[in-house]
Write an enzyme that holds these catalytic residues in place. Structure first.
Site, PDB file in Angstrom:
ATOM      1  CB  SER A  45      -0.938   0.013   1.205  1.00 32.24           C
ATOM      2  OG  SER A  45      -0.404  -0.652   2.285  1.00 32.24           O
ATOM      3  CG  HIS A  69      -2.681  -0.617  -3.473  1.00 26.37           C
ATOM      4  ND1 HIS A  69      -2.949   0.682  -3.128  1.00 26.37           N
ATOM      5  CD2 HIS A  69      -2.924  -1.347  -2.355  1.00 26.37           C
ATOM      6  CE1 HIS A  69      -3.334   0.729  -1.865  1.00 26.37           C
ATOM      7  NE2 HIS A  69      -3.332  -0.483  -1.374  1.00 26.37           N
ATOM      8  CD  GLU A 104      -3.384   3.473  -5.840  1.00 31.67           C
ATOM      9  OE1 GLU A 104      -3.172   4.684  -5.863  1.00 31.67           O
ATOM     10  OE2 GLU A 104      -3.159   2.785  -4.829  1.00 31.67           O
ATOM     11  CG  ASN A 139      -3.226   3.956   1.043  1.00 34.91           C
ATOM     12  OD1 ASN A 139      -4.394   4.056   1.429  1.00 34.91           O
ATOM     13  ND2 ASN A 139      -2.621   2.786   0.920  1.00 34.91           N
TER      14      ASN A 139
HETATM   15  N1  3HC Z   1     -16.554  -9.793   0.626  1.00 29.90           N
HETATM   16  C1  3HC Z   1     -17.453  -9.900  -0.375  1.00 29.90           C
HETATM   17  N2  3HC Z   1     -18.550  -9.123  -0.477  1.00 29.90           N
HETATM   18  C2  3HC Z   1     -18.747  -8.210   0.497  1.00 29.90           C
HETATM   19  C3  3HC Z   1     -17.872  -8.033   1.572  1.00 29.90           C
HETATM   20  C4  3HC Z   1     -16.740  -8.886   1.616  1.00 29.90           C
HETATM   21  N3  3HC Z   1     -15.822  -8.794   2.595  1.00 29.90           N
HETATM   22  N4  3HC Z   1     -18.337  -7.048   2.362  1.00 29.90           N
HETATM   23  C5  3HC Z   1     -19.477  -6.618   1.801  1.00 29.90           C
HETATM   24  N5  3HC Z   1     -19.718  -7.308   0.665  1.00 29.90           N
HETATM   25  C6  3HC Z   1     -20.818  -7.114  -0.280  1.00 29.90           C
HETATM   26  C7  3HC Z   1     -22.135  -7.572   0.317  1.00 29.90           C
HETATM   27  O1  3HC Z   1     -22.362  -8.936   0.043  1.00 29.90           O
HETATM   28  C8  3HC Z   1     -23.136  -6.682  -0.401  1.00 29.90           C
HETATM   29  O2  3HC Z   1     -23.398  -7.179  -1.679  1.00 29.90           O
HETATM   30  P1  3HC Z   1     -24.855  -6.950  -2.369  1.00 29.90           P
HETATM   31  O3  3HC Z   1     -25.115  -5.467  -2.332  1.00 29.90           O
HETATM   32  O4  3HC Z   1     -24.682  -7.463  -3.770  1.00 29.90           O
HETATM   33  O5  3HC Z   1     -25.800  -7.735  -1.534  1.00 29.90           O
HETATM   34  C9  3HC Z   1     -22.355  -5.381  -0.603  1.00 29.90           C
HETATM   35  O6  3HC Z   1     -20.960  -5.717  -0.509  1.00 29.90           O
HETATM   36  C10 3HC Z   1     -22.692  -4.353   0.440  1.00 29.90           C
HETATM   37  O7  3HC Z   1     -22.430  -4.926   1.707  1.00 29.90           O
HETATM   38  P2  3HC Z   1     -23.330  -4.695   3.001  1.00 29.90           P
HETATM   39  O8  3HC Z   1     -24.737  -4.413   2.596  1.00 29.90           O
HETATM   40  O9  3HC Z   1     -23.078  -5.828   3.947  1.00 29.90           O
HETATM   41  O10 3HC Z   1     -22.678  -3.457   3.725  1.00 29.90           O
HETATM   42  P3  3HC Z   1     -22.380  -2.031   3.187  1.00 29.90           P
HETATM   43  O11 3HC Z   1     -23.384  -1.562   2.217  1.00 29.90           O
HETATM   44  O12 3HC Z   1     -22.121  -1.255   4.410  1.00 29.90           O
HETATM   45  O13 3HC Z   1     -20.997  -2.201   2.387  1.00 29.90           O
HETATM   46  C11 3HC Z   1     -18.659  -2.043   2.296  1.00 29.90           C
HETATM   47  C12 3HC Z   1     -19.861  -2.698   2.992  1.00 29.90           C
HETATM   48  C13 3HC Z   1     -18.600  -2.510   0.820  1.00 29.90           C
HETATM   49  C14 3HC Z   1     -17.421  -2.515   3.024  1.00 29.90           C
HETATM   50  C15 3HC Z   1     -18.849  -0.490   2.336  1.00 29.90           C
HETATM   51  O14 3HC Z   1     -19.087  -0.079   3.660  1.00 29.90           O
HETATM   52  C16 3HC Z   1     -17.655   0.269   1.806  1.00 29.90           C
HETATM   53  O15 3HC Z   1     -17.459   0.400   0.601  1.00 29.90           O
HETATM   54  N6  3HC Z   1     -16.818   0.771   2.723  1.00 29.90           N
HETATM   55  C17 3HC Z   1     -15.596   1.530   2.358  1.00 29.90           C
HETATM   56  C18 3HC Z   1     -14.508   0.552   2.039  1.00 29.90           C
HETATM   57  C19 3HC Z   1     -13.242   1.255   1.645  1.00 29.90           C
HETATM   58  O16 3HC Z   1     -13.126   2.465   1.637  1.00 29.90           O
HETATM   59  N7  3HC Z   1     -12.236   0.435   1.303  1.00 29.90           N
HETATM   60  C20 3HC Z   1     -10.904   0.950   0.957  1.00 29.90           C
HETATM   61  C21 3HC Z   1     -10.049   0.842   2.168  1.00 29.90           C
HETATM   62  S1  3HC Z   1      -8.449   1.489   1.840  1.00 29.90           S
HETATM   63  C22 3HC Z   1      -7.612   0.173   1.228  1.00 29.90           C
HETATM   64  O17 3HC Z   1      -8.067  -0.938   1.130  1.00 29.90           O
HETATM   65  C23 3HC Z   1      -6.213   0.457   0.827  1.00 29.90           C
HETATM   66  C24 3HC Z   1      -5.247  -0.109   1.796  1.00 29.90           C
HETATM   67  O18 3HC Z   1      -3.928   0.077   1.257  1.00 29.90           O
HETATM   68  C25 3HC Z   1      -5.310   0.555   3.140  1.00 29.90           C
END
Ligand code: 3HC
Length: 283
Positions: free
Chosen positions: A119, A140, A152, A190
């Site tokens: 990352s 990434h 990325e 990031n």
């Molecule tokens: N695996 C597979 N599918 C998943 C999942 C997982 N771990 N988590 C959620 N889902 C799916 C669900 O099945 C659901 O699918 P559907 O709409 O087709 O039924 C959909 O995603 C939405 O899930 P939920 O209804 O349970 O919950 P939310 O609507 O709250 O979504 C989330 C959950 C997708 C995690 C959403 O909150 C989100 O996008 N959060 C922000 C995540 C983010 O910013 N990630 C980037 C982090 S930074 C990074 O990774 C970089 C690193 O270097 C730090």
């Protein structure tokens, strides 16, 4: 270059998501970790994720079984000898990653592309530990990998155009959208995300608002799916602390300096979702 077999190093949060997506999209996928327990645990979570996907009608039971049949676990990187592409998602420690790249360079065929899911660390340093620096690149992914649409691609000053094209085409087959970044700490996402997340912690530290209100502000005021403190819990406080420290080390810009509260939470084992407690409780 045609990619048939993909290797994934690490079956933690990111590695298992990457392995799941590769296997789902038809690739023979080999996955490894440092212990049988971690590997089995990671694969079990992939199986659970596929079961949920099948139950929700996102894939058939047959697709699920086919995906699982393409997923192969091994404790020996030596078994990656037939991988056309390897994505390293091991611990965020440059020395450990360089050791993995040295080993991959030994066992993988000369045509294989070696990618890192780092990352924020220097992809060039990993590339220079191999005899094929032109074939080393950053890929990434974002958490949760099966849901997040972005990859990325991080090119170093020695990555070849062919390597960039191969990794871009591969990401396309995973139905991810690619953005291209130079090998600069934190790349695109990031570099922008960390100051925002750390700013939320500094706001909490200085007593401007409660954690609930800070998060609510960004969810309802900006339509973010999660507030910044919930997102820090989701990413993991330890991972976030590491990323911030590594970026601060490079830039010496106070924007990236990890707040004292994050350091203390990591010391207390309050790592977010994975430990059951972070800014919020998950027990
Ligand atoms: N695996 C597979 N599918 C998943 C999942 C997982 N771990 N988590 C959620 N889902 C799916 C669900 O099945 C659901 O699918 P559907 O709409 O087709 O039924 C959909 O995603 C939405 O899930 P939920 O209804 O349970 O919950 P939310 O609507 O709250 O979504 C989330 C959950 C997708 C995690 C959403 O909150 C989100 O996008 N959060 C922000 C995540 C983010 O910013 N990630 C980037 C982090 S930074 C990074 O990774 C970089 C690193 O270097 C730090």
């Amino acid at each position: 270059m045609e990619i048939k077999t993909v290797g994934v190093i690490g079956c933690g949060q990111m590695g298992r998501g990457i392995a799941e997506v590769c296997a789902r999209h038809g690739y023979q996928t080999k996955v490894t970790d440092v212990s049988q327990e971690l590997l089995d645990n990671g694969v079990q979570l992939i199986e659970r994720s596929l079961t949920v996907a099948a139950k929700r009608g996102k894939m058939t039971e047959q697709d699920k079984d086919d995906t699982l049949s393409r997923l192969h676990r091994t404790l020996d990187i030596g078994d990656f000898g037939d991988c056309d592409l390897v994505i390293e998602a091991a611990v965020e420690n440059l020395e450990e990653k360089k050791k993995v790249f040295v080993k991959l360079d030994e066992v993988c065929p000369s045509h294989s592309v070696l990618a890192s899911n780092t990352s924020c660390l220097s992809v060039l340093d990993m590339a220079m530990s191999t005899n094929r620096p032109d074939k080393v690149i950053g890929m990434h992914f974002f958490n949760p990998v099966p849901v997040m649409k972005l990859v990325e691609i991080v090119k170093t000053i020695v990555s070849s155009d062919e390597t960039i094209d191969t990794s871009r085409s591969f990401a396309d087959t995973l139905e991810k959208t690619v953005i291209l970044a130079q090998d600069s700490p934190g790349f695109i996402v990031n570099r922008l995300l960390m100051p925002y997340l750390l700013g939320a912690v500094r706001m909490l530290e200085s007593g401007v608002a409660s954690k609930g209100d800070i998060d609510q502000g960004m969810v309802l005021g900006c339509n973010h799916p999660m507030g910044p403190l919930t997102l820090l819990d989701y990413i993991g406080l330890d991972t976030s602390y590491f990323i911030a420290s590594a970026m601060y080390e490079e830039f010496k810009d106070p924007l990236y300096a990890p707040p004292i509260l994050v350091k203390k939470m990591v010391a207390a084992g309050h790592l977010g979702r994975k430990s059951g407690k972070g800014f919020f409780d998950y027990k």
